[in-house]
Write an enzyme that holds these catalytic residues in place. Structure first.
Site, PDB file in Angstrom:
ATOM      1  N   ASP A 336       0.809  -1.095   0.009  1.00  0.00           N
ATOM      2  CA  ASP A 336       0.424  -0.187  -0.272  1.00  0.00           C
ATOM      3  C   ASP A 336       0.714   1.375  -0.001  1.00  0.00           C
ATOM      4  OD1 ASP A 336      -2.383   0.408  -0.392  1.00  0.00           O
ATOM      5  OD2 ASP A 336      -3.220   0.862   1.678  1.00  0.00           O
ATOM      6  N   ASP A 396      -8.507  -2.309   2.873  1.00  0.00           N
ATOM      7  CA  ASP A 396      -8.726  -1.922   4.317  1.00  0.00           C
ATOM      8  C   ASP A 396      -9.561  -2.585   4.715  1.00  0.00           C
ATOM      9  OD1 ASP A 396      -7.316  -0.594   3.433  1.00  0.00           O
ATOM     10  OD2 ASP A 396      -8.164   1.167   1.865  1.00  0.00           O
TER      11      ASP A 396
END
Length: 485
Positions: A336, A396
Protein backbone atom coordinates in the site's frame (compact mmCIF):
# COMPACT_ATOMS: atom_id res chain seq x y z
CA UNK A 1 -8.90 6.03 1.60
CA UNK A 2 -9.15 8.91 -0.81
CA UNK A 3 -10.04 12.58 -0.56
CA UNK A 4 -9.03 15.12 -3.21
CA UNK A 5 -7.35 18.42 -2.28
CA UNK A 6 -6.17 20.01 -5.52
CA UNK A 7 -6.45 23.64 -6.68
CA UNK A 8 -10.05 23.21 -7.61
CA UNK A 9 -12.65 25.93 -7.90
CA UNK A 10 -16.22 26.53 -9.05
CA UNK A 11 -17.52 28.35 -12.10
CA UNK A 12 -21.00 29.62 -11.27
CA UNK A 13 -22.99 30.21 -14.46
CA UNK A 14 -26.28 32.09 -14.72
CA UNK A 15 -28.65 32.15 -17.72
CA UNK A 16 -30.70 35.05 -19.04
CA UNK A 17 -34.13 33.68 -18.13
CA UNK A 18 -36.51 34.99 -15.44
CA UNK A 19 -35.79 33.72 -12.88
CA UNK A 20 -32.30 32.91 -14.23
CA UNK A 21 -31.29 29.27 -14.30
CA UNK A 22 -27.93 28.59 -12.64
CA UNK A 23 -25.43 25.76 -12.65
CA UNK A 24 -21.97 25.11 -11.19
CA UNK A 25 -19.00 23.59 -13.02
CA UNK A 26 -15.56 22.40 -11.97
CA UNK A 27 -12.48 24.48 -12.79
CA UNK A 28 -8.77 24.01 -12.13
CA UNK A 29 -6.70 27.09 -11.38
CA UNK A 30 -3.29 28.02 -9.95
CA UNK A 31 -3.54 29.99 -6.70
CA UNK A 32 0.06 31.19 -7.12
CA UNK A 33 -1.07 33.29 -10.09
CA UNK A 34 -4.23 34.79 -8.66
CA UNK A 35 -6.53 34.20 -5.70
CA UNK A 36 -10.26 33.61 -6.16
CA UNK A 37 -13.05 34.79 -3.83
CA UNK A 38 -13.99 32.28 -1.14
CA UNK A 39 -17.73 32.76 -1.71
CA UNK A 40 -20.22 34.13 -4.24
CA UNK A 41 -20.80 37.20 -2.05
CA UNK A 42 -17.50 38.73 -3.20
CA UNK A 43 -17.55 37.44 -6.80
CA UNK A 44 -18.01 39.60 -9.90
CA UNK A 45 -20.09 38.29 -12.82
CA UNK A 46 -18.92 38.68 -16.42
CA UNK A 47 -20.68 37.97 -19.71
CA UNK A 48 -19.27 34.81 -21.29
CA UNK A 49 -17.90 35.06 -24.83
CA UNK A 50 -17.60 31.58 -26.38
CA UNK A 51 -14.50 31.52 -28.61
CA UNK A 52 -13.87 27.78 -28.50
CA UNK A 53 -13.43 27.87 -32.26
CA UNK A 54 -10.06 29.60 -31.63
CA UNK A 55 -6.87 28.81 -29.69
CA UNK A 56 -5.96 32.47 -29.02
CA UNK A 57 -2.30 32.05 -29.88
CA UNK A 58 -2.13 35.33 -31.85
CA UNK A 59 -4.04 38.60 -32.04
CA UNK A 60 -5.40 37.99 -35.55
CA UNK A 61 -7.62 35.10 -34.41
CA UNK A 62 -10.32 37.36 -32.88
CA UNK A 63 -12.03 40.57 -34.01
CA UNK A 64 -11.08 43.78 -32.20
CA UNK A 65 -13.25 44.71 -29.20
CA UNK A 66 -15.07 41.37 -28.90
CA UNK A 67 -13.41 40.55 -25.54
CA UNK A 68 -13.85 43.94 -23.87
CA UNK A 69 -14.85 43.45 -20.18
CA UNK A 70 -15.95 39.85 -20.80
CA UNK A 71 -15.13 36.35 -19.64
CA UNK A 72 -13.61 34.55 -22.63
CA UNK A 73 -13.37 30.80 -23.23
CA UNK A 74 -10.89 29.47 -25.81
CA UNK A 75 -9.55 26.03 -26.65
CA UNK A 76 -6.43 24.54 -25.14
CA UNK A 77 -3.40 23.83 -27.36
CA UNK A 78 -0.65 25.18 -29.67
CA UNK A 79 0.69 27.79 -27.21
CA UNK A 80 1.18 28.24 -23.46
CA UNK A 81 -1.41 29.46 -20.98
CA UNK A 82 0.78 32.54 -20.44
CA UNK A 83 0.61 33.52 -24.11
CA UNK A 84 -3.15 33.13 -24.16
CA UNK A 85 -3.51 35.13 -20.92
CA UNK A 86 -1.40 38.05 -22.18
CA UNK A 87 -3.32 38.27 -25.45
CA UNK A 88 -6.70 38.10 -23.66
CA UNK A 89 -5.66 40.74 -21.13
CA UNK A 90 -4.33 43.13 -23.78
CA UNK A 91 -7.65 42.83 -25.68
CA UNK A 92 -9.62 43.86 -22.57
CA UNK A 93 -10.84 40.47 -21.27
CA UNK A 94 -11.54 40.25 -17.53
CA UNK A 95 -11.46 36.43 -17.23
CA UNK A 96 -9.89 33.65 -19.30
CA UNK A 97 -11.27 30.13 -19.42
CA UNK A 98 -9.31 27.48 -21.31
CA UNK A 99 -11.48 24.58 -22.49
CA UNK A 100 -9.79 21.17 -22.38
CA UNK A 101 -10.99 17.96 -24.00
CA UNK A 102 -8.38 15.81 -22.18
CA UNK A 103 -8.59 15.25 -18.43
CA UNK A 104 -8.12 18.43 -16.38
CA UNK A 105 -4.64 18.82 -14.89
CA UNK A 106 -3.07 21.48 -12.61
CA UNK A 107 -1.81 24.63 -14.33
CA UNK A 108 1.97 24.71 -13.99
CA UNK A 109 3.57 27.60 -15.92
CA UNK A 110 6.29 29.61 -14.16
CA UNK A 111 4.90 31.90 -11.43
CA UNK A 112 7.27 34.81 -12.18
CA UNK A 113 6.12 34.93 -15.81
CA UNK A 114 2.59 35.68 -14.64
CA UNK A 115 3.46 38.71 -12.53
CA UNK A 116 2.07 41.05 -15.22
CA UNK A 117 -1.13 38.96 -15.68
CA UNK A 118 -4.01 40.24 -13.55
CA UNK A 119 -7.05 38.45 -14.98
CA UNK A 120 -8.16 35.07 -13.55
CA UNK A 121 -7.09 32.06 -15.65
CA UNK A 122 -8.78 28.69 -15.22
CA UNK A 123 -9.06 25.35 -16.98
CA UNK A 124 -12.54 23.92 -17.65
CA UNK A 125 -13.84 20.82 -19.39
CA UNK A 126 -14.94 21.42 -22.98
CA UNK A 127 -17.98 19.20 -22.35
CA UNK A 128 -19.02 21.59 -19.56
CA UNK A 129 -18.94 24.54 -21.95
CA UNK A 130 -21.19 22.62 -24.34
CA UNK A 131 -23.52 21.70 -21.46
CA UNK A 132 -23.57 25.33 -20.32
CA UNK A 133 -24.74 26.55 -23.74
CA UNK A 134 -27.41 23.84 -23.98
CA UNK A 135 -28.67 24.26 -20.40
CA UNK A 136 -28.48 28.03 -19.88
CA UNK A 137 -28.72 29.40 -23.42
CA UNK A 138 -26.43 31.55 -25.52
CA UNK A 139 -26.34 34.51 -23.09
CA UNK A 140 -24.55 33.37 -19.96
CA UNK A 141 -22.95 35.30 -17.09
CA UNK A 142 -20.19 33.58 -15.13
CA UNK A 143 -18.02 34.10 -12.10
CA UNK A 144 -15.28 32.12 -10.36
CA UNK A 145 -14.86 31.33 -6.70
CA UNK A 146 -13.08 28.75 -4.58
CA UNK A 147 -14.82 27.79 -1.33
CA UNK A 148 -12.57 26.33 1.35
CA UNK A 149 -12.35 22.55 1.44
CA UNK A 150 -14.27 21.25 4.50
CA UNK A 151 -11.99 20.04 7.27
CA UNK A 152 -14.27 17.06 7.77
CA UNK A 153 -17.07 15.60 5.69
CA UNK A 154 -19.91 13.72 7.38
CA UNK A 155 -19.67 11.03 4.71
CA UNK A 156 -16.61 9.84 6.66
CA UNK A 157 -18.91 8.86 9.54
CA UNK A 158 -20.92 6.66 7.15
CA UNK A 159 -17.69 5.12 5.79
CA UNK A 160 -16.53 4.48 9.38
CA UNK A 161 -19.78 2.76 10.39
CA UNK A 162 -19.84 0.57 7.26
CA UNK A 163 -16.20 -0.48 7.72
CA UNK A 164 -16.42 -1.28 11.45
CA UNK A 165 -19.76 -3.07 11.03
CA UNK A 166 -18.40 -5.23 8.20
CA UNK A 167 -15.21 -6.15 10.04
CA UNK A 168 -17.06 -6.93 13.28
CA UNK A 169 -19.79 -8.98 11.58
CA UNK A 170 -17.29 -10.83 9.36
CA UNK A 171 -15.21 -11.77 12.39
CA UNK A 172 -18.29 -12.88 14.33
CA UNK A 173 -19.53 -15.00 11.40
CA UNK A 174 -16.14 -16.66 11.15
CA UNK A 175 -16.34 -17.49 14.85
CA UNK A 176 -19.79 -19.06 14.42
CA UNK A 177 -18.43 -21.24 11.60
CA UNK A 178 -15.47 -22.23 13.80
CA UNK A 179 -17.79 -23.24 16.64
CA UNK A 180 -19.74 -25.46 14.25
CA UNK A 181 -16.46 -27.02 13.08
CA UNK A 182 -15.46 -27.83 16.65
CA UNK A 183 -18.84 -29.47 17.29
CA UNK A 184 -18.44 -31.48 14.06
CA UNK A 185 -14.99 -32.70 15.17
CA UNK A 186 -16.42 -33.79 18.52
CA UNK A 187 -19.26 -35.67 16.78
CA UNK A 188 -18.04 -38.20 14.16
CA UNK A 189 -21.56 -38.47 12.74
CA UNK A 190 -21.60 -34.76 11.84
CA UNK A 191 -18.01 -34.64 10.54
CA UNK A 192 -18.75 -35.79 7.00
CA UNK A 193 -21.82 -33.58 6.70
CA UNK A 194 -19.83 -30.56 7.87
CA UNK A 195 -16.93 -31.35 5.53
CA UNK A 196 -19.30 -31.32 2.53
CA UNK A 197 -20.70 -27.92 3.52
CA UNK A 198 -17.36 -26.31 4.30
CA UNK A 199 -16.09 -23.89 1.70
CA UNK A 200 -13.21 -22.33 3.63
CA UNK A 201 -9.73 -21.71 2.21
CA UNK A 202 -6.77 -21.60 4.58
CA UNK A 203 -3.88 -19.22 3.92
CA UNK A 204 -0.39 -20.59 4.61
CA UNK A 205 2.68 -18.28 4.65
CA UNK A 206 3.56 -19.42 1.11
CA UNK A 207 0.08 -18.69 -0.25
CA UNK A 208 0.15 -15.32 1.55
CA UNK A 209 3.32 -14.29 -0.30
CA UNK A 210 1.90 -15.56 -3.60
CA UNK A 211 -1.30 -13.60 -2.98
CA UNK A 212 0.61 -10.34 -2.42
CA UNK A 213 2.72 -10.89 -5.56
CA UNK A 214 -0.48 -11.40 -7.57
CA UNK A 215 -1.90 -8.15 -6.11
CA UNK A 216 1.22 -6.24 -7.20
CA UNK A 217 1.18 -7.68 -10.72
CA UNK A 218 -2.54 -7.03 -11.10
CA UNK A 219 -2.22 -3.39 -10.01
CA UNK A 220 0.61 -2.73 -12.48
CA UNK A 221 -1.33 -4.41 -15.30
CA UNK A 222 -4.36 -2.27 -14.46
CA UNK A 223 -2.22 0.87 -14.64
CA UNK A 224 -1.00 0.06 -18.15
CA UNK A 225 -4.04 -1.73 -19.57
CA UNK A 226 -6.85 -0.13 -17.57
CA UNK A 227 -9.33 0.46 -20.39
CA UNK A 228 -9.49 -3.28 -21.14
CA UNK A 229 -8.96 -4.87 -17.73
CA UNK A 230 -11.52 -2.64 -16.01
CA UNK A 231 -14.30 -4.62 -17.70
CA UNK A 232 -12.72 -7.88 -16.54
CA UNK A 233 -12.76 -6.59 -12.95
CA UNK A 234 -16.37 -5.41 -13.33
CA UNK A 235 -17.39 -8.88 -14.59
CA UNK A 236 -15.54 -10.64 -11.76
CA UNK A 237 -17.10 -8.29 -9.20
CA UNK A 238 -20.61 -8.98 -10.50
CA UNK A 239 -20.09 -12.75 -10.25
CA UNK A 240 -18.29 -12.70 -6.88
CA UNK A 241 -20.65 -10.18 -5.27
CA UNK A 242 -23.76 -12.08 -6.41
CA UNK A 243 -22.37 -15.30 -4.89
CA UNK A 244 -21.34 -13.46 -1.73
CA UNK A 245 -24.74 -11.80 -1.32
CA UNK A 246 -26.35 -15.22 -1.76
CA UNK A 247 -24.11 -16.79 0.91
CA UNK A 248 -24.82 -13.95 3.37
CA UNK A 249 -28.59 -13.98 2.88
CA UNK A 250 -28.74 -17.80 2.78
CA UNK A 251 -27.08 -17.88 6.20
CA UNK A 252 -29.84 -15.60 7.51
CA UNK A 253 -32.58 -17.65 5.85
CA UNK A 254 -31.16 -20.75 7.47
CA UNK A 255 -32.18 -19.30 10.86
CA UNK A 256 -35.79 -18.84 9.76
CA UNK A 257 -37.83 -22.05 10.23
CA UNK A 258 -40.59 -21.07 7.77
CA UNK A 259 -40.98 -21.52 4.02
CA UNK A 260 -38.77 -24.59 3.72
CA UNK A 261 -40.73 -26.38 1.00
CA UNK A 262 -38.50 -28.25 -1.45
CA UNK A 263 -38.61 -29.42 -5.05
CA UNK A 264 -36.71 -32.29 -6.63
CA UNK A 265 -34.16 -31.27 -9.25
CA UNK A 266 -31.18 -33.22 -10.62
CA UNK A 267 -31.56 -35.91 -7.93
CA UNK A 268 -31.42 -33.23 -5.23
CA UNK A 269 -34.00 -31.61 -2.98
CA UNK A 270 -33.65 -27.82 -3.25
CA UNK A 271 -35.48 -25.28 -1.12
CA UNK A 272 -37.72 -23.09 -3.27
CA UNK A 273 -36.81 -19.97 -1.29
CA UNK A 274 -33.14 -20.49 -2.14
CA UNK A 275 -33.98 -20.51 -5.85
CA UNK A 276 -35.75 -17.16 -5.50
CA UNK A 277 -32.84 -15.88 -3.40
CA UNK A 278 -30.34 -16.84 -6.11
CA UNK A 279 -32.46 -15.06 -8.74
CA UNK A 280 -32.64 -11.95 -6.54
CA UNK A 281 -28.85 -11.84 -6.00
CA UNK A 282 -28.14 -12.29 -9.72
CA UNK A 283 -30.67 -9.55 -10.52
CA UNK A 284 -29.03 -7.17 -8.02
CA UNK A 285 -25.60 -7.67 -9.62
CA UNK A 286 -27.02 -7.23 -13.14
CA UNK A 287 -28.87 -4.03 -12.19
CA UNK A 288 -25.68 -2.59 -10.73
CA UNK A 289 -23.70 -3.55 -13.87
CA UNK A 290 -26.23 -1.83 -16.14
CA UNK A 291 -26.63 1.35 -14.05
CA UNK A 292 -23.17 1.48 -12.41
CA UNK A 293 -22.46 5.02 -13.68
CA UNK A 294 -25.69 6.44 -12.26
CA UNK A 295 -24.23 8.44 -9.36
CA UNK A 296 -27.54 9.28 -7.72
CA UNK A 297 -28.25 5.77 -6.40
CA UNK A 298 -25.95 3.12 -7.93
CA UNK A 299 -23.44 3.73 -5.11
CA UNK A 300 -25.95 2.27 -2.62
CA UNK A 301 -26.18 -0.99 -4.56
CA UNK A 302 -22.40 -1.09 -5.02
CA UNK A 303 -21.90 -0.66 -1.27
CA UNK A 304 -24.40 -3.43 -0.46
CA UNK A 305 -22.71 -5.81 -2.89
CA UNK A 306 -19.29 -4.68 -1.62
CA UNK A 307 -20.18 -5.31 2.02
CA UNK A 308 -21.49 -8.78 1.12
CA UNK A 309 -18.27 -9.48 -0.82
CA UNK A 310 -16.10 -8.41 2.13
CA UNK A 311 -18.16 -10.40 4.64
CA UNK A 312 -17.99 -13.57 2.56
CA UNK A 313 -14.24 -13.09 1.96
CA UNK A 314 -13.51 -12.63 5.67
CA UNK A 315 -15.59 -15.66 6.60
CA UNK A 316 -14.26 -17.92 3.83
CA UNK A 317 -10.53 -17.11 3.99
CA UNK A 318 -9.01 -18.56 7.17
CA UNK A 319 -5.68 -17.48 8.61
CA UNK A 320 -4.16 -20.57 10.35
CA UNK A 321 -2.14 -18.59 12.90
CA UNK A 322 -0.94 -15.14 13.95
CA UNK A 323 2.32 -15.69 12.05
CA UNK A 324 0.43 -15.79 8.74
CA UNK A 325 -1.54 -12.71 9.79
CA UNK A 326 1.66 -10.77 10.47
CA UNK A 327 3.13 -11.78 7.09
CA UNK A 328 -0.06 -10.90 5.19
CA UNK A 329 -0.73 -7.57 6.90
CA UNK A 330 2.95 -6.57 6.87
CA UNK A 331 3.44 -7.27 3.16
CA UNK A 332 0.18 -5.55 2.19
CA UNK A 333 1.15 -2.55 4.30
CA UNK A 334 4.40 -2.27 2.31
CA UNK A 335 2.41 -2.80 -0.91
CA UNK A 336 0.00 0.00 0.00
CA UNK A 337 2.72 2.47 1.01
CA UNK A 338 4.86 1.72 -2.04
CA UNK A 339 2.09 2.18 -4.59
CA UNK A 340 0.77 5.36 -2.91
CA UNK A 341 3.92 7.20 -1.77
CA UNK A 342 6.84 5.77 -3.77
CA UNK A 343 5.41 5.33 -7.26
CA UNK A 344 4.96 9.12 -7.83
CA UNK A 345 8.78 9.26 -8.08
CA UNK A 346 8.69 6.58 -10.81
CA UNK A 347 5.70 7.45 -13.03
CA UNK A 348 6.07 9.98 -15.86
CA UNK A 349 3.27 12.24 -14.67
CA UNK A 350 4.30 12.07 -11.01
CA UNK A 351 1.02 10.43 -10.00
CA UNK A 352 0.55 7.55 -7.56
CA UNK A 353 -0.26 4.28 -9.34
CA UNK A 354 -2.73 3.37 -6.59
CA UNK A 355 -4.59 6.70 -6.80
CA UNK A 356 -4.53 6.68 -10.62
CA UNK A 357 -6.02 3.20 -10.81
CA UNK A 358 -8.63 4.01 -8.15
CA UNK A 359 -9.69 7.21 -9.98
CA UNK A 360 -9.47 5.70 -13.47
CA UNK A 361 -6.23 6.68 -15.24
CA UNK A 362 -6.22 8.98 -18.26
CA UNK A 363 -9.72 10.23 -17.47
CA UNK A 364 -11.42 6.88 -18.07
CA UNK A 365 -15.10 7.15 -17.18
CA UNK A 366 -15.25 3.52 -15.95
CA UNK A 367 -14.27 3.13 -12.29
CA UNK A 368 -13.11 -0.03 -10.56
CA UNK A 369 -15.83 -1.48 -8.29
CA UNK A 370 -13.36 -2.23 -5.48
CA UNK A 371 -14.35 0.55 -3.08
CA UNK A 372 -17.09 1.55 -0.69
CA UNK A 373 -18.48 4.84 -2.03
CA UNK A 374 -20.44 7.47 -0.09
CA UNK A 375 -21.36 10.86 -1.62
CA UNK A 376 -19.79 13.83 0.09
CA UNK A 377 -22.32 15.66 2.18
CA UNK A 378 -20.42 18.96 2.40
CA UNK A 379 -20.60 21.03 -0.80
CA UNK A 380 -17.21 22.03 -2.23
CA UNK A 381 -15.30 22.19 -5.49
CA UNK A 382 -14.34 18.55 -5.03
CA UNK A 383 -17.96 17.45 -5.39
CA UNK A 384 -17.96 18.95 -8.90
CA UNK A 385 -14.55 17.69 -9.93
CA UNK A 386 -13.12 14.18 -10.08
CA UNK A 387 -14.06 12.93 -6.60
CA UNK A 388 -17.65 13.61 -5.53
CA UNK A 389 -17.44 10.53 -3.27
CA UNK A 390 -15.49 9.54 -0.19
CA UNK A 391 -13.86 6.18 -0.88
CA UNK A 392 -12.58 3.24 1.15
CA UNK A 393 -11.01 0.27 -0.63
CA UNK A 394 -12.27 -3.25 0.00
CA UNK A 395 -8.72 -4.22 1.00
CA UNK A 396 -8.86 -1.78 3.93
CA UNK A 397 -11.79 -3.82 5.26
CA UNK A 398 -10.82 -7.35 4.24
CA UNK A 399 -7.14 -7.37 5.27
CA UNK A 400 -7.60 -6.25 8.90
CA UNK A 401 -10.88 -8.22 8.90
CA UNK A 402 -8.93 -11.46 8.38
CA UNK A 403 -6.99 -10.73 11.57
CA UNK A 404 -10.20 -9.91 13.46
CA UNK A 405 -11.67 -13.20 12.19
CA UNK A 406 -8.60 -15.13 13.38
CA UNK A 407 -8.92 -13.47 16.81
CA UNK A 408 -12.57 -14.50 16.98
CA UNK A 409 -11.78 -18.11 16.04
CA UNK A 410 -8.95 -18.18 18.60
CA UNK A 411 -11.43 -16.95 21.24
CA UNK A 412 -13.74 -19.83 20.31
CA UNK A 413 -10.93 -22.41 20.41
CA UNK A 414 -9.59 -21.24 23.77
CA UNK A 415 -12.89 -20.13 25.38
CA UNK A 416 -11.39 -16.69 26.10
CA UNK A 417 -14.69 -14.74 26.29
CA UNK A 418 -14.14 -12.81 23.01
CA UNK A 419 -11.33 -10.70 24.49
CA UNK A 420 -9.15 -10.96 21.36
CA UNK A 421 -12.08 -10.31 19.02
CA UNK A 422 -13.40 -7.26 20.89
CA UNK A 423 -9.94 -5.75 21.40
CA UNK A 424 -8.96 -6.16 17.75
CA UNK A 425 -12.27 -4.70 16.53
CA UNK A 426 -11.81 -1.66 18.79
CA UNK A 427 -8.23 -1.32 17.51
CA UNK A 428 -9.56 -1.33 13.93
CA UNK A 429 -12.03 1.43 14.80
CA UNK A 430 -9.22 3.49 16.38
CA UNK A 431 -7.09 2.94 13.27
CA UNK A 432 -9.94 4.25 11.09
CA UNK A 433 -10.28 7.36 13.24
CA UNK A 434 -6.53 7.93 13.01
CA UNK A 435 -6.75 7.59 9.22
CA UNK A 436 -9.46 10.25 9.07
CA UNK A 437 -7.43 12.62 11.24
CA UNK A 438 -4.34 12.32 9.02
CA UNK A 439 -6.56 12.65 5.93
CA UNK A 440 -8.01 15.92 7.23
CA UNK A 441 -4.58 17.29 8.17
CA UNK A 442 -2.71 16.31 4.99
CA UNK A 443 -5.56 16.93 2.51
CA UNK A 444 -4.48 14.02 0.30
CA UNK A 445 -5.34 10.34 -0.25
CA UNK A 446 -3.96 8.03 2.43
CA UNK A 447 -3.04 4.31 2.46
CA UNK A 448 -5.41 3.32 5.26
CA UNK A 449 -3.43 0.14 6.01
CA UNK A 450 -0.57 2.36 7.20
CA UNK A 451 -2.66 3.09 10.29
CA UNK A 452 -4.94 0.04 10.49
CA UNK A 453 -2.21 -2.62 10.39
CA UNK A 454 -0.10 -1.30 13.32
CA UNK A 455 -3.20 -0.67 15.45
CA UNK A 456 -4.61 -4.18 14.99
CA UNK A 457 -1.33 -6.12 15.08
CA UNK A 458 0.07 -4.32 18.13
CA UNK A 459 -3.21 -4.64 20.04
CA UNK A 460 -3.53 -8.37 19.30
CA UNK A 461 0.10 -8.95 20.32
CA UNK A 462 -0.33 -7.07 23.60
CA UNK A 463 -3.45 -9.05 24.51
CA UNK A 464 -1.69 -12.36 23.78
CA UNK A 465 1.40 -11.27 25.74
CA UNK A 466 -0.69 -10.05 28.66
CA UNK A 467 -2.60 -13.34 28.81
CA UNK A 468 0.64 -15.34 28.41
CA UNK A 469 -0.72 -17.03 25.28
CA UNK A 470 1.66 -15.59 22.69
CA UNK A 471 3.17 -18.98 21.70
CA UNK A 472 -0.24 -20.56 21.13
CA UNK A 473 -1.55 -17.39 19.44
CA UNK A 474 1.51 -17.24 17.14
CA UNK A 475 1.35 -20.88 16.04
CA UNK A 476 -2.40 -21.37 16.11
CA UNK A 477 -4.30 -24.10 17.92
CA UNK A 478 -3.52 -27.74 17.23
CA UNK A 479 -7.01 -28.11 15.75
CA UNK A 480 -6.37 -25.35 13.22
CA UNK A 481 -2.89 -26.59 12.30
CA UNK A 482 -4.18 -30.11 11.91
CA UNK A 483 -6.72 -28.92 9.33
CA UNK A 484 -4.22 -27.06 7.13
CA UNK A 485 -4.12 -28.49 3.59
Amino acid sequence: LSQVAAEEGILHASGSGVPPATKDYCIIYNSNWISLPRSLDNATFRTLENLTSTLLCNYSEVPSGIMKDKAVVVMRGNCTFLEKARIAQSLGAKMLLIASKPRLSPLSDNKTDFEDVTLPVALIRYDDIVDMQMTLGSEVNVTLYSPPLPEFDCSMVVIFLIAVFTVALGGYWSGVAELENLKAVASPGERETRRKKEENVTFTPVTVILFVVICCVMLVLLYFFYKWLVYVIISVFCLASAMSLYNCLAALLGEIPFGQCRIACCNKNIEVRLIFLAAFCIAAAVVWAVFRNEDRWAWILQDILGVAFCLNFIKTLKMPNFKSCVILLGLLLLYDVFFVFITPFITKNGASIMVEVAAGPFGNSEKLPVVIRVPRLEYSASTLCDMPFSLLGFGDIIVPGLLVAYCRRFDVQTSSSSVYYISCTIAYAIGMVLTFIVLALMKMGQPALLYLVPCTLITSSLIAWRRKEMKKFWKGSSYQVGRMP
